[in-house]
Design a protein around this motif. Structure first.
Motif, short mmCIF file in Angstrom:
data_model
loop_
_atom_site.label_atom_id
_atom_site.label_comp_id
_atom_site.label_asym_id
_atom_site.label_seq_id
_atom_site.Cartn_x
_atom_site.Cartn_y
_atom_site.Cartn_z
N GLU A 98 35.68 24.76 36.32
CA GLU A 98 36.74 25.77 36.31
C GLU A 98 36.27 27.06 36.98
N ALA A 99 35.03 27.45 36.72
CA ALA A 99 34.48 28.67 37.34
C ALA A 99 34.38 28.50 38.85
N ALA A 100 33.98 27.32 39.30
CA ALA A 100 33.86 27.06 40.74
C ALA A 100 35.23 27.10 41.40
N ALA A 101 36.24 26.62 40.71
CA ALA A 101 37.60 26.65 41.26
C ALA A 101 38.11 28.08 41.38
N ARG A 102 37.65 28.96 40.49
CA ARG A 102 38.08 30.36 40.52
C ARG A 102 37.33 31.18 41.57
N LEU A 103 36.29 30.64 42.15
CA LEU A 103 35.54 31.41 43.16
C LEU A 103 36.42 31.78 44.34
N ASP A 104 37.39 30.92 44.64
CA ASP A 104 38.29 31.19 45.76
C ASP A 104 39.32 32.26 45.41
N GLU A 105 39.52 32.50 44.12
CA GLU A 105 40.48 33.50 43.69
C GLU A 105 39.83 34.87 43.71
N ALA A 106 40.53 35.83 44.25
CA ALA A 106 40.01 37.20 44.29
C ALA A 106 40.19 37.84 42.93
N SER A 107 39.21 38.63 42.50
CA SER A 107 39.33 39.37 41.24
C SER A 107 40.21 40.59 41.48
N SER A 108 40.67 41.19 40.39
CA SER A 108 41.51 42.38 40.52
C SER A 108 40.74 43.51 41.18
N ALA A 112 41.81 45.45 44.59
CA ALA A 112 41.95 46.92 44.64
C ALA A 112 41.10 47.49 45.76
N GLU A 113 39.90 46.97 45.92
CA GLU A 113 39.01 47.46 46.98
C GLU A 113 39.61 47.15 48.36
N GLU A 114 40.17 45.96 48.48
CA GLU A 114 40.78 45.57 49.76
C GLU A 114 41.97 46.46 50.08
N LEU A 115 42.79 46.75 49.08
CA LEU A 115 43.95 47.63 49.30
C LEU A 115 43.51 49.04 49.63
N ALA A 116 42.45 49.53 49.02
CA ALA A 116 41.96 50.87 49.27
C ALA A 116 41.45 50.99 50.70
#
Length: 119
Positions: A98-108, A112-116
């Motif tokens: 499950e953790a490996a599958a979430r690696l592709d998901e960006a954290s909040s 936020a850093e990307e939007l900034a």
């Protein structure tokens, strides 16, 4: 309880990253082995208690448990219990998948850093 419910319950974990003291592969095998050992110890204690109580009360004759053959309903229930047991034993593997599958998901925080940076 359905198999999905049992799997979800077996996969419950504490928050935060898992600390590793040995190689992750060694820790995985150790965690699985210790889960099996714990489950077996509890099951043996309970079975011993039941056998002693039933023998002491004259409900069972010595050797009667060894000769027991379950009916279809008991076999089906045992099969579900076995599935739940395996899910608990392999909990660490499930969580790592499950953790490996979430690696592709960006954290909040990453979003936020990307939007900034875009602003």
């Amino acid at each position: 309880m359905s198999f999905a419910d049992a799997l979800a319950g077996a996969g419950a974990k504490a928050a935060g990253k898992r600390p590793y003291f040995l190689e992750p592969q060694v820790e995985r095998v150790l965690a699985i082995t210790m889960t099996i050992a714990q489950e077996l110890a509890v099951a043996r204690q309970r079975a011993d208690t039941l056998e002693r109580l039933l023998l002491a009360k004259g409900v069972l004759a010595p050797g009667e448990i060894d000769g027991f053959v379950p009916d279809a309903s008991a076999s089906a229930e045992r099969q579900m219990l076995n599935q739940e047991y395996i899910a608990r034993i392999l909990r660490i593997v499930q969580q790592e998948n499950e953790a490996a599958a979430r690696l592709d998901e960006a954290s909040s925080g990453e979003l936020a850093e990307e939007l900034a940076q875009e602003a």
